[in-house]
Scaffold this motif. Structure first.
Motif, PDB file in Angstrom:
ATOM      1  N   THR A  59       0.859  -1.184   0.000  1.00  0.00           N
ATOM      2  CA  THR A  59       0.000   0.000   0.000  1.00  0.00           C
ATOM      3  C   THR A  59       0.894   1.233   0.000  1.00  0.00           C
ATOM      4  O   THR A  59       1.980   1.230   0.585  1.00  0.00           O
ATOM      5  CB  THR A  59      -0.931   0.044   1.227  1.00  0.00           C
ATOM      6  N   TRP A  60       0.419   2.287  -0.667  1.00  0.00           N
ATOM      7  CA  TRP A  60       1.180   3.536  -0.806  1.00  0.00           C
ATOM      8  C   TRP A  60       0.252   4.691  -0.512  1.00  0.00           C
ATOM      9  O   TRP A  60      -0.853   4.752  -1.034  1.00  0.00           O
ATOM     10  CB  TRP A  60       1.741   3.661  -2.229  1.00  0.00           C
ATOM     11  N   ASP A  61       0.672   5.609   0.306  1.00  0.00           N
ATOM     12  CA  ASP A  61      -0.107   6.803   0.618  1.00  0.00           C
ATOM     13  C   ASP A  61       0.733   8.032   0.257  1.00  0.00           C
ATOM     14  O   ASP A  61       1.530   8.500   1.072  1.00  0.00           O
ATOM     15  CB  ASP A  61      -0.472   6.818   2.104  1.00  0.00           C
ATOM     16  N   PRO A  62       0.595   8.550  -0.982  1.00  0.00           N
ATOM     17  CA  PRO A  62       1.390   9.697  -1.405  1.00  0.00           C
ATOM     18  C   PRO A  62       1.109  10.970  -0.603  1.00  0.00           C
ATOM     19  O   PRO A  62       1.973  11.834  -0.505  1.00  0.00           O
ATOM     20  CB  PRO A  62       0.995   9.900  -2.870  1.00  0.00           C
ATOM     21  N   GLU A  63      -0.059  11.093  -0.020  1.00  0.00           N
ATOM     22  CA  GLU A  63      -0.363  12.281   0.784  1.00  0.00           C
ATOM     23  C   GLU A  63       0.475  12.324   2.057  1.00  0.00           C
ATOM     24  O   GLU A  63       0.837  13.394   2.528  1.00  0.00           O
ATOM     25  CB  GLU A  63      -1.860  12.325   1.134  1.00  0.00           C
ATOM     26  N   ARG A  64       0.749  11.159   2.630  1.00  0.00           N
ATOM     27  CA  ARG A  64       1.536  11.073   3.871  1.00  0.00           C
ATOM     28  C   ARG A  64       2.940  10.519   3.628  1.00  0.00           C
ATOM     29  O   ARG A  64       3.717  10.391   4.556  1.00  0.00           O
ATOM     30  CB  ARG A  64       0.807  10.179   4.882  1.00  0.00           C
ATOM     31  N   ASN A  65       3.232  10.138   2.368  1.00  0.00           N
ATOM     32  CA  ASN A  65       4.513   9.525   2.019  1.00  0.00           C
ATOM     33  C   ASN A  65       4.768   8.266   2.850  1.00  0.00           C
ATOM     34  O   ASN A  65       5.883   8.012   3.291  1.00  0.00           O
ATOM     35  CB  ASN A  65       5.676  10.509   2.187  1.00  0.00           C
TER      36      ASN A  65
END
Length: 163
Positions: A59-65
Motif C-alpha cells: 500500500t502507498w499513501d502519497p499524501e503522507r509519504n
C-alpha cells in the motif's frame, strides 16, 4: 553524519509540496500485488520464487509519504521486519526511495521503470537468489493493482490507534 543527512532528506520530503501527478499514480489503486520478478536481460523468466522478500501486496499513501508491505498469501503485515515507513520519489522521477521505520536497513533506493494506473515496476540490485555472499544482479519487480480477496491488516494503522 548519515543520520543528519537522512533527517534532512525526510524533512525535505515531509515539508515539500504535495506529491507530483506521477507519484499519485500509486494512489490509483489502494493495494498493489507483485505479479512478476525477473532478472535484467531475461524478462521472459519469472523468478518470484527466488526473491520472496520482494513479493507481496503493498500500500502507498502519497499524501503522507507512507508505505506498508504485506504477505500475499495471508495479508499479514511485514512492518515488524522493516516493511513499512516513509517513501519519496526523486524530483527527476527516476528513483523511489524507501526509509523503513524499523529494521536493519536504513534506506532502499529503487530505480523507477514504470509508474501508471495499471503498472508499477521498479528495479534494484540485490544478491543473486537473495543469498548474502552471491554476486549482485538487477531484478525488476512488476506490480499491478490488487483485486483479490485477501484482506490486509495494517500494523502502521493499528500502531497509531493504540497510542
Amino acid at each position: 553524519m548519515q543520520k543528519n543527512l537522512m533527517t534532512g532528506l525526510l524533512l525535505a520530503v515531509l515539508f515539500s509540496s504535495p506529491a507530483s501527478a506521477d507519484v499519485r499514480e500509486l494512489a490509483s489503486s489502494p493495494r498493489w500485488l507483485t505479479t512478476r520478478v525477473y532478472i535484467d536481460g531475461a524478462p521472459e523468466t519469472d523468478v518470484k520464487a527466488k526473491y520472496p522478500d520482494v513479493v507481496g501486496i503493498s500500500t502507498w499513501d502519497p499524501e503522507r509519504n507512507r508505505y506498508e508491505f504485506f504477505y500475499a498469501d495471508t495479508g499479514e503485515s511485514k512492518y515488524s521486519k522493516g516493511g513499512g515507513g516513509y517513501f519519496f520519489v526523486t524530483g527527476d522521477q527516476k528513483q523511489h526511495v524507501l526509509v523503513p521505520d524499523i529494521g536493519p536497513t536504513k534506506t532502499i533506493v529503487r530505480q523507477l521503470e514504470t509508474m501508471n494506473s495499471v503498472e508499477f515496476t521498479y528495479s534494484r540490485e540485490v544478491p543473486r537468489d537473495m543469498m548474502e555472499n552471491n554476486s549482485l544482479v538487477r531484478i525488476h519487480v512488476v506490480h499491478a493493482p490488487y483485486t483479490g480477496t485477501i484482506e490486509t491488516k495494517s500494523a502502521i494503522n493499528n500502531k497509531a490507534r493504540s497510542r
